[in-house]
Design an enzyme around this catalytic site. Structure first.
Site, PDB file in Angstrom:
ATOM      1  N   TYR A  11       0.747  -1.276   0.068  1.00 60.93           N
ATOM      2  CA  TYR A  11      -0.038  -0.002   0.248  1.00 60.93           C
ATOM      3  C   TYR A  11       0.735   1.293   0.188  1.00 60.93           C
ATOM      4  O   TYR A  11       0.281   2.467   0.101  1.00 60.93           O
ATOM      5  CB  TYR A  11      -0.769  -0.177   1.229  1.00 60.93           C
ATOM      6  CG  TYR A  11      -0.196  -0.076   2.548  1.00 60.93           C
ATOM      7  CD1 TYR A  11       0.262  -1.466   2.943  1.00 60.93           C
ATOM      8  CD2 TYR A  11       0.297   0.934   3.176  1.00 60.93           C
ATOM      9  CE1 TYR A  11       1.089  -1.421   3.952  1.00 60.93           C
ATOM     10  CE2 TYR A  11       1.051   0.866   4.470  1.00 60.93           C
ATOM     11  CZ  TYR A  11       1.391  -0.321   4.989  1.00 60.93           C
ATOM     12  OH  TYR A  11       2.108  -0.485   6.009  1.00 60.93           O
ATOM     13  N   GLY A  12       2.308   1.038  -0.146  1.00 63.15           N
ATOM     14  CA  GLY A  12       3.133   2.278  -0.088  1.00 63.15           C
ATOM     15  C   GLY A  12       4.162   2.477  -0.845  1.00 63.15           C
ATOM     16  O   GLY A  12       3.788   2.448  -2.421  1.00 63.15           O
ATOM     17  N   THR A  13       5.187   2.520  -0.699  1.00 64.55           N
ATOM     18  CA  THR A  13       6.452   2.836  -1.664  1.00 64.55           C
ATOM     19  C   THR A  13       6.689   1.433  -2.299  1.00 64.55           C
ATOM     20  O   THR A  13       7.500   1.714  -3.467  1.00 64.55           O
ATOM     21  CB  THR A  13       7.760   2.846  -0.847  1.00 64.55           C
ATOM     22  OG1 THR A  13       8.074   1.655  -0.125  1.00 64.55           O
ATOM     23  CG2 THR A  13       7.610   4.300   0.130  1.00 64.55           C
ATOM     24  N   LEU A  14       6.039   0.307  -2.244  1.00 61.74           N
ATOM     25  CA  LEU A  14       6.140  -0.817  -3.237  1.00 61.74           C
ATOM     26  C   LEU A  14       5.230  -0.715  -4.334  1.00 61.74           C
ATOM     27  O   LEU A  14       5.304  -1.734  -5.049  1.00 61.74           O
ATOM     28  CB  LEU A  14       6.077  -2.002  -2.099  1.00 61.74           C
ATOM     29  CG  LEU A  14       7.224  -2.359  -1.340  1.00 61.74           C
ATOM     30  CD1 LEU A  14       6.819  -3.625  -0.179  1.00 61.74           C
ATOM     31  CD2 LEU A  14       8.442  -2.633  -1.898  1.00 61.74           C
ATOM     32  N   GLU A  79      11.896  -2.978   5.120  1.00 54.87           N
ATOM     33  CA  GLU A  79      10.903  -2.463   6.065  1.00 54.87           C
ATOM     34  C   GLU A  79      11.256  -2.739   7.273  1.00 54.87           C
ATOM     35  O   GLU A  79      10.511  -2.312   8.260  1.00 54.87           O
ATOM     36  CB  GLU A  79       9.632  -3.128   5.708  1.00 54.87           C
ATOM     37  CG  GLU A  79       9.027  -3.367   4.214  1.00 54.87           C
ATOM     38  CD  GLU A  79       8.740  -1.796   3.766  1.00 54.87           C
ATOM     39  OE1 GLU A  79       9.163  -0.584   4.577  1.00 54.87           O
ATOM     40  OE2 GLU A  79       8.296  -1.711   2.418  1.00 54.87           O
TER      41      GLU A  79
END
Ligand code: PCA
Length: 122
Positions: A11-14, A79
């Site tokens: 849900y983020g930088t990935l 992470e």
């Protein structure tokens, strides 16, 4: 026997178009997904933080991949598992197979909240 692939909700930088997406190169994209409304998403600036909020949560948007063990090991390092994030089961709407996500393990008080998704392209 080789370790199995796992469903991973990100849900983020990935996500596609975000700065760490290249770490998922070659891992099968399963689809876009929405969580059950039992989480909240905060903006730490460079990355977001997903935390559980069973009573007052929201449905959050992200992407699901079927990720192999070597990639998962690299992502755990990125992470900072288990200090910053922890890989734990997440409940997605209409997705009945086990799926995990990086839940944020640090304090979110004072952080701005994202409505339903995060973008690093401010
Ligand atoms: N990376 C992981 C967790 C938060 C972040 O920025 C993700 O994209 O899901």
């Amino acid at each position: 026997m080789s370790e199995p692939r796992q469903y991973l909700f990100i849900y983020g930088t990935l996500k596609r178009g975000e700065r760490n997406h290249r770490l998922l190169a070659g891992e099968p994209f399963v689809g876009e997904a929405v969580t059950e409304p039992r989480y909240r998403l905060y903006d730490c600036g460079a990355h977001p933080a997903l935390v559980e909020d069973e009573a007052n949560g929201r449905a959050l948007r992200g992407e699901v991949y079927l990720v192999g063990p070597a990639t998962l090991r690299r992502l755990d390092i990125l992470e900072d598992v288990p200090h910053r994030y922890e890989l734990l089961p997440v409940r997605l709407h209409g997705f009945d197979l086990p799926v995990q996500t990086y839940l944020y393990r640090q304090d979110v008080s004072g952080l701005p909240e994202c409505a339903e998704s995060w973008s690093g392209r401010k």
